[in-house]
Design a protein around this motif. Sequence first.
Motif, PDB file in Angstrom:
ATOM      1  N   GLN A 150       0.190   1.031  10.070  1.00  0.00           N
ATOM      2  CA  GLN A 150      -0.565   0.299   9.061  1.00  0.00           C
ATOM      3  C   GLN A 150       0.338  -0.426   8.073  1.00  0.00           C
ATOM      4  OE1 GLN A 150      -3.809   0.354   9.568  1.00  0.00           O
ATOM      5  NE2 GLN A 150      -3.642   1.893  11.177  1.00  0.00           N
ATOM      6  N   ARG A 175      -9.760   2.875   2.105  1.00  0.00           N
ATOM      7  CA  ARG A 175      -9.168   2.133   0.978  1.00  0.00           C
ATOM      8  C   ARG A 175      -9.192   0.633   1.241  1.00  0.00           C
ATOM      9  NH1 ARG A 175      -9.208   2.159  -3.862  1.00  0.00           N
ATOM     10  NH2 ARG A 175      -8.580   4.348  -3.919  1.00  0.00           N
ATOM     11  N   GLN A 176      -8.920   0.231   2.468  1.00  0.00           N
ATOM     12  CA  GLN A 176      -8.936  -1.197   2.792  1.00  0.00           C
ATOM     13  C   GLN A 176     -10.339  -1.778   2.622  1.00  0.00           C
ATOM     14  OE1 GLN A 176      -7.346  -0.886   6.755  1.00  0.00           O
ATOM     15  NE2 GLN A 176      -5.225  -1.254   6.104  1.00  0.00           N
ATOM     16  N   SER A 234     -11.156  -1.960  -1.123  1.00  0.00           N
ATOM     17  CA  SER A 234     -10.455  -3.075  -1.754  1.00  0.00           C
ATOM     18  C   SER A 234     -11.153  -4.392  -1.450  1.00  0.00           C
ATOM     19  CB  SER A 234      -8.998  -3.126  -1.281  1.00  0.00           C
ATOM     20  OG  SER A 234      -8.304  -1.953  -1.649  1.00  0.00           O
ATOM     21  N   LYS A 235     -11.598  -4.533  -0.202  1.00  0.00           N
ATOM     22  CA  LYS A 235     -12.319  -5.759   0.154  1.00  0.00           C
ATOM     23  C   LYS A 235     -13.630  -5.845  -0.625  1.00  0.00           C
ATOM     24  CE  LYS A 235     -14.149  -8.388   4.059  1.00  0.00           C
ATOM     25  NZ  LYS A 235     -15.411  -8.689   3.368  1.00  0.00           N
ATOM     26  N   ARG A 290      -8.228   3.286   6.101  1.00  0.00           N
ATOM     27  CA  ARG A 290      -9.287   2.308   6.396  1.00  0.00           C
ATOM     28  C   ARG A 290     -10.312   2.276   5.259  1.00  0.00           C
ATOM     29  NH1 ARG A 290     -10.808  -2.433   7.938  1.00  0.00           N
ATOM     30  NH2 ARG A 290     -12.856  -2.510   8.924  1.00  0.00           N
ATOM     31  N   HIS A 331       0.854  -1.180   0.000  1.00  0.00           N
ATOM     32  CA  HIS A 331       0.000   0.000   0.000  1.00  0.00           C
ATOM     33  C   HIS A 331       0.894   1.235   0.000  1.00  0.00           C
ATOM     34  CE1 HIS A 331      -3.475  -2.522   0.751  1.00  0.00           C
ATOM     35  NE2 HIS A 331      -2.786  -3.125   1.688  1.00  0.00           N
ATOM     36  N   TRP A 364       2.097   0.974   5.633  1.00  0.00           N
ATOM     37  CA  TRP A 364       2.049   1.589   4.301  1.00  0.00           C
ATOM     38  C   TRP A 364       3.412   2.186   3.959  1.00  0.00           C
ATOM     39  CZ3 TRP A 364      -2.642   3.510   1.405  1.00  0.00           C
ATOM     40  CH2 TRP A 364      -3.748   2.719   1.688  1.00  0.00           C
TER      41      TRP A 364
END
Length: 565
Positions: free
Chosen positions: A66, A166-167, A170-171, A164, A44, A68
């Motif tokens: 995180q 973006r996560q 993505s999921k 969060r 990321h 990143w």
Amino acid sequence: MVGRFGNQLKPSLTISPCVRERVMYLPAPVKDGAQERRSLIGTHRILVISPTPSVLKMVAKAAQPQGWLLFQAEGLSEIKLRLKDLNPQLIVLDVSHKVAEEVDALSAVLKRSEEVSSRPLLMVLGDRDSAVRHQLASELIIDALIETPVDDLELAVEVRTLIRVRQIASKALRDRDILNQLFELSSFSSDFEDVSAVLESMVGRLGDWMRMPHVVVTLGSAKRASIAARFDNEPGNFGQSLVERRHLEIGLSGEELCINQSDGVLAGEDVETLPYIGLPLKEQKGEVLGVLHAWGGPRLPDASQLRVLRAAAGRIGAEIQLSDSHRQLEKMVETRTSDLTALLGRIRAVNNQLVEASRDTIMRLARAAEYRDGDTGEHVDRMSSYAQIIAKQMGMSAEEQALIKLAAPMHDIGKIGIPDSILLKQGKLTADEYDVMKQHPLIGARILAGSRNKLLNMAEEIAATHHEKWDGTGYPKGLSSVEIPLVGRIVALADVFDALTSPRVYKHAWSIDEAVSYIHKLSGKHFDPDVIVAFDQCLEGMLEVRAEHMEQSADAPPLNVSPAP
């Protein structure tokens, strides 16, 4: 200090050891951009466009827990190269030091990223009255605005929130792929006369989807394998001994087998057969019927792909069992005709249960978006039933009625992309916050876009248009009249009707009379007059659906019903 790709870091950007462990600065682009991109697969990335060391350190402090990676860019040419080579998930842009030409270049690059999966989240730092800040706000979707001078705590909170977001997004994209594949499996036609034709078609689809050049189904006892179906893009490298050996190994253990490149080399495996995955095909009692083999792709399936592979293995096992049952029944047909009818009924019931289980998975994935803003999921169940009833009244086909009931629950899936600070805010939204909230139909449409599946195509239309209004005053595009797809117009009314007649933490439920009167006042303004006519004609059926849900909820208000006008 030297970074992962051999870049000499600037002395002025020294950071503490605890930060250096997880976050690195790469101030200058590397020469081999393709090699850098390959090395960054699965990571990321945050791109900070600011010459101010304090901004870099504050972002690093927020991103470090995180895991990143942090990159810096300064100057027009470096910004373009970083955006091209890194494809960052988050851009932190300090406009207090940017000129109009640099902002125009950045705006042009971001506008070309139409897919949610490739569009980076954008955080802008700058003075409230900055002309450049206003220019960006008018041209791009900005996910967070922070006024200068920057408060380090505020910046840290916003960076972690966007990470969060973006996560979660993505999921959602991974779940969309799973949903699409599960739907394909649930609706896969088994009308072939020969089960081998069914298996050949299924393994071909799996091979294309996983990018595995070899997919083989073997059947038989644990000690002896016979090939039932194969998909082979490289016939010269079939690997007969491989499938026989792995069939024996998996058949005896009944367990999945995964071998990656490094494990295979250490074990003496032929490199042409790697990576390899094998899944046992089991009947309901657990006996192994055969093995699904796949090998030779770029990498082993990830967790999402493995879920689909397991579902495929279950469907292949069901097809094999179905075929075996048919053969047994054909032998018994002359002496046991009555028993044959009953057994065929049970087989069809098993098959229908498999299809229903897959579709139930689709509904649960779609309902997940509702839980994020506090909804229990009952709203989507009711409003999707209302939409189906109205669609039937308006003469839509049986297939379209079934699709709208499955697609309607995904109308607000775009809220996954809205920051919690806006979505869960208790008070009234500011103008800027409301502009961000109004992006959720477009985000939802992008999440659902690009599929060849009828269900997801209809869900995309509904997500994009359920906030449009008949008179053109809705959003996001201001469509009017028949420019709005019929399914969008139907779901808009069904959504409002259920919202009005259901209790919320901030309001009591309206009576049916009050809700119907309000909807009639908005005829020709918010709602399509023809949809309102159909709504009146099928109101009784909708109230029956509502009553069924009331029986399951002791807190639901009593009905106050009079004949529809």
